[in-house]
Design a protein around this motif. Structure first.
Motif, PDB file in Angstrom:
ATOM      1  N   VAL A   1      16.612  28.634 -39.678  1.00  0.00           N
ATOM      2  CA  VAL A   1      15.163  28.445 -39.611  1.00  0.00           C
ATOM      3  C   VAL A   1      14.804  27.135 -40.312  1.00  0.00           C
ATOM      4  CG1 VAL A   1      14.759  30.939 -39.661  1.00  0.00           C
ATOM      5  CG2 VAL A   1      14.646  29.635 -41.795  1.00  0.00           C
ATOM      6  N   TRP A   2      13.606  26.662 -40.075  1.00  0.00           N
ATOM      7  CA  TRP A   2      13.033  25.587 -40.875  1.00  0.00           C
ATOM      8  C   TRP A   2      11.676  26.080 -41.389  1.00  0.00           C
ATOM      9  CZ3 TRP A   2       8.317  23.301 -39.857  1.00  0.00           C
ATOM     10  CH2 TRP A   2       7.768  23.534 -38.576  1.00  0.00           C
ATOM     11  N   VAL A   3      11.229  25.524 -42.512  1.00  0.00           N
ATOM     12  CA  VAL A   3      10.019  26.015 -43.166  1.00  0.00           C
ATOM     13  C   VAL A   3       9.012  24.880 -43.347  1.00  0.00           C
ATOM     14  CG1 VAL A   3       9.061  27.171 -45.195  1.00  0.00           C
ATOM     15  CG2 VAL A   3      11.368  27.766 -44.396  1.00  0.00           C
ATOM     16  N   MET A   4       7.777  25.127 -42.903  1.00  0.00           N
ATOM     17  CA  MET A   4       6.655  24.256 -43.235  1.00  0.00           C
ATOM     18  C   MET A   4       6.043  24.778 -44.532  1.00  0.00           C
ATOM     19  SD  MET A   4       4.702  21.647 -42.475  1.00  0.00           S
ATOM     20  CE  MET A   4       4.827  21.284 -40.714  1.00  0.00           C
ATOM     21  N   ASN A   5       6.200  24.007 -45.596  1.00  0.00           N
ATOM     22  CA  ASN A   5       5.710  24.409 -46.911  1.00  0.00           C
ATOM     23  C   ASN A   5       4.304  23.864 -47.129  1.00  0.00           C
ATOM     24  OD1 ASN A   5       8.202  25.634 -48.468  1.00  0.00           O
ATOM     25  ND2 ASN A   5       8.972  23.857 -47.326  1.00  0.00           N
ATOM     26  N   ALA A   6       3.316  24.749 -47.198  1.00  0.00           N
ATOM     27  CA  ALA A   6       1.935  24.344 -47.435  1.00  0.00           C
ATOM     28  C   ALA A   6       1.600  24.536 -48.908  1.00  0.00           C
ATOM     29  CB  ALA A   6       0.987  25.153 -46.558  1.00  0.00           C
ATOM     30  N   VAL A   7       1.077  23.496 -49.519  1.00  0.00           N
ATOM     31  CA  VAL A   7       0.699  23.533 -50.937  1.00  0.00           C
ATOM     32  C   VAL A   7      -0.813  23.368 -51.032  1.00  0.00           C
ATOM     33  CG1 VAL A   7       0.870  22.285 -53.128  1.00  0.00           C
ATOM     34  CG2 VAL A   7       2.927  22.718 -51.774  1.00  0.00           C
ATOM     35  N   PRO A   8      -1.512  24.189 -51.818  1.00  0.00           N
ATOM     36  CA  PRO A   8      -2.976  24.109 -51.915  1.00  0.00           C
ATOM     37  C   PRO A   8      -3.457  22.726 -52.332  1.00  0.00           C
ATOM     38  CG  PRO A   8      -2.173  26.104 -52.962  1.00  0.00           C
ATOM     39  CD  PRO A   8      -0.964  25.285 -52.642  1.00  0.00           C
ATOM     40  N   GLU A   9      -4.552  22.308 -51.729  1.00  0.00           N
ATOM     41  CA  GLU A   9      -5.085  20.963 -51.977  1.00  0.00           C
ATOM     42  C   GLU A   9      -5.723  20.840 -53.358  1.00  0.00           C
ATOM     43  OE1 GLU A   9      -8.957  22.838 -51.666  1.00  0.00           O
ATOM     44  OE2 GLU A   9      -6.950  23.298 -50.961  1.00  0.00           O
ATOM     45  N   ASP A  10      -6.075  21.977 -53.979  1.00  0.00           N
ATOM     46  CA  ASP A  10      -6.794  21.923 -55.250  1.00  0.00           C
ATOM     47  C   ASP A  10      -5.951  22.407 -56.427  1.00  0.00           C
ATOM     48  OD1 ASP A  10      -6.647  24.544 -54.473  1.00  0.00           O
ATOM     49  OD2 ASP A  10      -8.725  25.046 -54.925  1.00  0.00           O
TER      50      ASP A  10
ATOM     51  N   PRO B   1      -1.847  22.258 -58.568  1.00  0.00           N
ATOM     52  CA  PRO B   1      -0.846  21.259 -58.985  1.00  0.00           C
ATOM     53  C   PRO B   1      -0.184  20.625 -57.765  1.00  0.00           C
ATOM     54  CG  PRO B   1      -0.620  23.294 -60.238  1.00  0.00           C
ATOM     55  CD  PRO B   1      -1.588  23.590 -59.143  1.00  0.00           C
ATOM     56  N   LYS B   2       0.054  19.333 -57.818  1.00  0.00           N
ATOM     57  CA  LYS B   2       0.584  18.592 -56.666  1.00  0.00           C
ATOM     58  C   LYS B   2       2.102  18.758 -56.574  1.00  0.00           C
ATOM     59  CE  LYS B   2      -3.162  15.184 -56.827  1.00  0.00           C
ATOM     60  NZ  LYS B   2      -3.813  15.601 -58.087  1.00  0.00           N
ATOM     61  N   THR B   3       2.513  20.013 -56.403  1.00  0.00           N
ATOM     62  CA  THR B   3       3.947  20.328 -56.416  1.00  0.00           C
ATOM     63  C   THR B   3       4.646  20.025 -55.096  1.00  0.00           C
ATOM     64  OG1 THR B   3       3.422  22.621 -55.811  1.00  0.00           O
ATOM     65  CG2 THR B   3       3.681  22.128 -58.161  1.00  0.00           C
ATOM     66  N   LEU B   4       3.919  19.527 -54.107  1.00  0.00           N
ATOM     67  CA  LEU B   4       4.571  19.231 -52.836  1.00  0.00           C
ATOM     68  C   LEU B   4       5.654  18.170 -53.002  1.00  0.00           C
ATOM     69  CD1 LEU B   4       4.628  19.928 -49.829  1.00  0.00           C
ATOM     70  CD2 LEU B   4       2.920  18.140 -49.434  1.00  0.00           C
ATOM     71  N   LYS B   5       5.503  17.298 -53.989  1.00  0.00           N
ATOM     72  CA  LYS B   5       6.547  16.285 -54.191  1.00  0.00           C
ATOM     73  C   LYS B   5       7.848  16.927 -54.678  1.00  0.00           C
ATOM     74  CE  LYS B   5       4.505  14.818 -58.636  1.00  0.00           C
ATOM     75  NZ  LYS B   5       3.840  13.666 -59.309  1.00  0.00           N
ATOM     76  N   ILE B   6       7.751  18.057 -55.363  1.00  0.00           N
ATOM     77  CA  ILE B   6       8.967  18.785 -55.742  1.00  0.00           C
ATOM     78  C   ILE B   6       9.624  19.377 -54.501  1.00  0.00           C
ATOM     79  CG2 ILE B   6       9.908  20.647 -57.156  1.00  0.00           C
ATOM     80  CD1 ILE B   6       8.748  18.263 -58.724  1.00  0.00           C
ATOM     81  N   VAL B   7       8.805  19.889 -53.588  1.00  0.00           N
ATOM     82  CA  VAL B   7       9.324  20.429 -52.322  1.00  0.00           C
ATOM     83  C   VAL B   7      10.128  19.358 -51.594  1.00  0.00           C
ATOM     84  CG1 VAL B   7       8.659  21.315 -50.052  1.00  0.00           C
ATOM     85  CG2 VAL B   7       7.469  22.130 -52.100  1.00  0.00           C
ATOM     86  N   TYR B   8       9.560  18.148 -51.485  1.00  0.00           N
ATOM     87  CA  TYR B   8      10.272  17.057 -50.810  1.00  0.00           C
ATOM     88  C   TYR B   8      11.495  16.609 -51.587  1.00  0.00           C
ATOM     89  CZ  TYR B   8       7.061  16.291 -46.929  1.00  0.00           C
ATOM     90  OH  TYR B   8       6.347  16.435 -45.764  1.00  0.00           O
ATOM     91  N   ASP B   9      11.408  16.634 -52.909  1.00  0.00           N
ATOM     92  CA  ASP B   9      12.566  16.226 -53.716  1.00  0.00           C
ATOM     93  C   ASP B   9      13.717  17.217 -53.599  1.00  0.00           C
ATOM     94  OD1 ASP B   9      11.180  14.012 -54.502  1.00  0.00           O
ATOM     95  OD2 ASP B   9      10.820  14.653 -56.568  1.00  0.00           O
ATOM     96  N   ARG B  10      13.443  18.421 -53.099  1.00  0.00           N
ATOM     97  CA  ARG B  10      14.505  19.401 -52.859  1.00  0.00           C
ATOM     98  C   ARG B  10      15.102  19.249 -51.459  1.00  0.00           C
ATOM     99  NH1 ARG B  10      12.667  25.178 -55.444  1.00  0.00           N
ATOM    100  NH2 ARG B  10      14.924  25.485 -55.318  1.00  0.00           N
ATOM    101  N   GLY B  11      14.607  18.268 -50.691  1.00  0.00           N
ATOM    102  CA  GLY B  11      15.128  18.077 -49.341  1.00  0.00           C
ATOM    103  C   GLY B  11      14.431  18.941 -48.312  1.00  0.00           C
ATOM    104  N   LEU B  12      13.227  19.416 -48.647  1.00  0.00           N
ATOM    105  CA  LEU B  12      12.434  20.239 -47.736  1.00  0.00           C
ATOM    106  C   LEU B  12      11.214  19.443 -47.291  1.00  0.00           C
ATOM    107  CD1 LEU B  12      12.595  23.463 -49.947  1.00  0.00           C
ATOM    108  CD2 LEU B  12      14.017  22.970 -47.944  1.00  0.00           C
ATOM    109  N   ILE B  13      10.424  20.005 -46.378  1.00  0.00           N
ATOM    110  CA  ILE B  13       9.233  19.312 -45.906  1.00  0.00           C
ATOM    111  C   ILE B  13       8.013  20.228 -46.023  1.00  0.00           C
ATOM    112  CG2 ILE B  13      10.483  17.816 -44.303  1.00  0.00           C
ATOM    113  CD1 ILE B  13       9.481  19.684 -42.035  1.00  0.00           C
ATOM    114  N   GLY B  14       6.836  19.636 -45.931  1.00  0.00           N
ATOM    115  CA  GLY B  14       5.621  20.433 -46.007  1.00  0.00           C
ATOM    116  C   GLY B  14       4.389  19.558 -45.963  1.00  0.00           C
ATOM    117  N   THR B  15       3.247  20.174 -46.252  1.00  0.00           N
ATOM    118  CA  THR B  15       1.967  19.469 -46.193  1.00  0.00           C
ATOM    119  C   THR B  15       0.998  20.093 -47.182  1.00  0.00           C
ATOM    120  OG1 THR B  15       0.159  18.794 -44.711  1.00  0.00           O
ATOM    121  CG2 THR B  15       1.083  20.979 -44.359  1.00  0.00           C
ATOM    122  N   VAL B  16      -0.011  19.335 -47.548  1.00  0.00           N
ATOM    123  CA  VAL B  16      -1.118  19.862 -48.344  1.00  0.00           C
ATOM    124  C   VAL B  16      -2.095  20.538 -47.387  1.00  0.00           C
ATOM    125  CG1 VAL B  16      -3.045  19.226 -49.841  1.00  0.00           C
ATOM    126  CG2 VAL B  16      -0.848  18.063 -50.078  1.00  0.00           C
ATOM    127  N   HIS B  17      -2.692  21.645 -47.829  1.00  0.00           N
ATOM    128  CA  HIS B  17      -3.664  22.309 -46.947  1.00  0.00           C
ATOM    129  C   HIS B  17      -4.643  23.157 -47.752  1.00  0.00           C
ATOM    130  CE1 HIS B  17      -5.347  23.668 -43.231  1.00  0.00           C
ATOM    131  NE2 HIS B  17      -5.199  24.932 -43.571  1.00  0.00           N
TER     132      HIS B  17
END
Length: 623
Positions: A488-497, A499-515
């Motif tokens: 599987v692949w995962v779209m990781n959504a991180v709340p816009e309001d 902590p900006k933890t999406l950069k940790i998601v990308y640093d783990r080699g995963l992908i996602g978006t703010v939403h």
């Protein structure tokens, strides 16, 4: 004459009385009968109520069929502990709206008379409907809809009935984008610049960069890719076999449905555009950006769009650009090439390789080049108070985001190669005050939770049941990390309001978006097999947003027979249960926190499956 007039008046009075009685009977039938029809519209696929809320689609302010009628519906109805009013059924939207994307709906833009600059692509950016214009009906599948073909076979073919759009096959027939064959659409792997296959093109890029074995992953050091103007995402599709994951991006433009095709194939993709606002990804997220004939004017607005790519690239990251400007000798292309070369030189990019129709630039590893530039050089460095990770609704800035002191001193991102980086604490954890021990504890917690999820799902799924997965509140990405061994692949959504933890998601080699889940997600209907909602309902209740809107949005983006895992407090689980019949969802299992590890003992796990339902017209087409 008088009698004649009198008889005529009697006839008129009689006719008027009959009309009034008839109108009253019609009103009773519509008012009371429509409720029953609504139930059958969901249960049996009747067409009788298949109408999208006119308050959403039309300018008639007095019409509110299917629209939001009471602000109290915005709340989840849990504050006072009393039961609210819950629908027994939802009407079914009109067939014309089977592919509706509420925040990327051009019809809505026209109706709202938004004054947008088409040259800046503002009409392809997100513009969400106001509360009174939101739909309140179930999105029907298209006529003849079938359960999608399973991965990996889906990479190469999908059911034509599921996305009944073949114009790209004709328009791009000489480029091998896609081919219509019987009841399927096939994808030979071609693209505008790589007619003979994305796999050969990818290998040639790796060869240009002198990567071992012509493998673009560069022994795990190149993991995340951003493909802008991706078409049907064949470039991203063929990267997956090299353990590279791409965020394939394209707008909902004249090449309609290209992202829908990508997601139907089981390839990571997102609807978006390089317009006026920053893309919803953090800084330093990708090792490679790619543009193959993406038809973007990179020189406009002082190089603003190229500077957005620069923000997204990691230290030492690459931009592979395949376009006529890289090789053509006519005066116009040569002029563009000279101006673009001068711009990237001022941005401190260097040419890593150039061959035939492709040039690859590389971003510097440190701030040294920026600091050595002449005073007044443009583009300037961004202000010290500019947050390069602030993205939701933030306008792009024509400036270069310099590296942090840590990145500058280390001369790179400091990330482990894939797959070790998935579980290795990344350096940017320190931005949140998190320790390595906290990271490892979170990783282990979600590993055990996901193991429990799969035990709950096991009676319903096989190894190829799920492909496209979304974590609606990803935090550090540990849910996705726990799925590494699943196909599987995962779209990781991180709340816009938060902590900006999406950069940790990308640093783990995963992908996602703010939403923001008070709004619709930027994707087509029926694009995900599994949604994971950890305290999402708790969060939107705090914001005062509509739980009903969220449920309808989850139904919109979930594929028929797909699953939802809700992890939340008991009152929110009970709230969702009241909507199951109306949404055509089925409870699979409920598990309390005693059955598996949890940080919060009052969290409950609720697993749901969406039923496959068809309208009567769709059903006839499948026979």
């Amino acid at each position: 004459m008088t009698r004649g007039r009198s008889d005529g008046g009697q006839k008129k009075h009689l006719l008027t009385s009959v009309c009034i009685v008839a109108s009253f009977l019609v009103f009773l039938y519509v008012f009371f009968g429509s409720k029953n029809a609504g139930e059958s519209a969901i249960e049996y696929g009747s067409r009788s109520l298949r109408k999208l809320g006119s308050s959403y689609l039309s300018s008639d302010e007095d019409s509110d069929i299917g629209g939001k009628q009471d602000e109290s519906s915005m709340k989840l109805g849990l504050d006072d502990g009393e039961d609210g009013i819950y629908p027994k059924s939802f009407p079914v939207c009109d067939d014309r709206h089977s592919e509706i994307i509420p925040c990327l709906d051009r019809h809505l833009i026209y109706q709202m008379r938004l004054k947008l600059d088409l040259n800046l692509m503002e009409h392809y950016e997100r513009h969400c409907p106001l509360l009174e214009r939101r739909y309140n009906c179930l999105i029907p599948p298209p006529p003849g809809y079938k359960i999608p073909i399973k991965w990996p076979k889906s990479r190469d073919e999908v059911w034509k009935a599921n996305i009944p759009h073949t114009h790209l096959a004709h328009e791009k027939s000489d480029q091998n984008w896609m081919i219509v064959k019987g009841d399927k659409i096939q994808f030979p792997g071609g693209g505008t610049h790589f007619h003979y296959g994305a796999d050969k093109y990818i290998a040639s890029i790796a060869n240009m960069l002198n990567f071992s074995n012509n493998n673009l992953n560069n022994e795990g050091r190149l993991r995340t890719v951003f493909d802008v103007g991706c078409g049907v995402a064949s470039f991203g599709a063929y990267l997956l076999s090299s353990d590279i994951i791409a965020m394939s991006l394209a707008p909902n433009d004249v090449h309609q449905n290209q992202i829908q095709f990508a997601l139907e194939r089981g390839i990571p993709a997102y609807l978006g555009v390089l317009g006026t606002k920053r893309l919803p990804y953090p800084s330093r997220s990708f090792e490679l950006a790619h543009c193959s004939r993406c038809r973007i004017d990179w020189l406009q607005r002082d190089g603003l769009l190229l500077l957005e790519l620069d923000r997204l690239l990691r230290p030492g990251g690459y931009f592979a650009y395949s376009s006529p400007e890289a090789y053509a000798q006519d005066e116009e292309d040569l002029k563009i090439w000279r101006e673009m070369s001068a711009l990237v030189e001022r941005m401190c990019w260097r040419i890593a390789a150039k061959r035939d129709q492709t040039v690859i630039w590389q971003k510097p590893l440190t701030n040294d080049c920026y600091l050595e530039r002449e005073p007044g050089t443009r583009p300037p460095l961004c202000r010290s108070d500019d947050d390069p990770d602030a993205t939701w609704g933030v306008l792009m800035e024509p400036c270069i985001s310099p590296y942090s002191d840590y990145d500058h001193k280390t001369g790179g991102s400091g990330l482990a190669p894939w797959p070790a980086r998935l579980t290795s604490p990344p350096p940017r954890l320190a931005d949140f005050g998190y320790t390595s021990e906290m990271f490892e504890k979170d990783t282990e917690l979600w590993r055990r939770r996901v193991e429990n999820y799969w035990n709950l799902l096991s009676p319903k799924i096989s190894s190829d049941t799920l492909r496209n997965v979304m974590d609606m509140k990803a935090n550090l990405g540990s849910f996705a990390a726990a799925l590494k061994d699943k196909d599987v692949w995962v779209m990781n959504a991180v709340p816009e309001d938060g902590p900006k933890t999406l950069k940790i998601v990308y640093d783990r080699g995963l992908i996602g978006t703010v939403h923001n889940w008070c709004e619709a997600f930027s994707t087509y209907p029926r694009t995900y097999d599994l949604l994971h909602a950890w305290t999402v309902f708790s969060d939107i209740e705090k914001k005062g947003c509509s739980g009903e809107d969220l449920l309808l949005e989850m139904d919109r983006i979930l594929r028929p027979t797909g699953f939802i895992i809700i992890r939340d407090k008991q009152p929110f689980i009970e709230y969702v249960k009241r909507y199951l019949a109306a949404l055509h969802w089925e409870a699979v299992v409920t598990a309390d926190s005693t059955s598996e590890p949890s940080q919060d003992g009052d969290e409950v796990v609720f697993v749901i499956q969406k039923k496959l339902w068809l309208t009567s017209e769709s059903f006839r087409d499948t026979e």
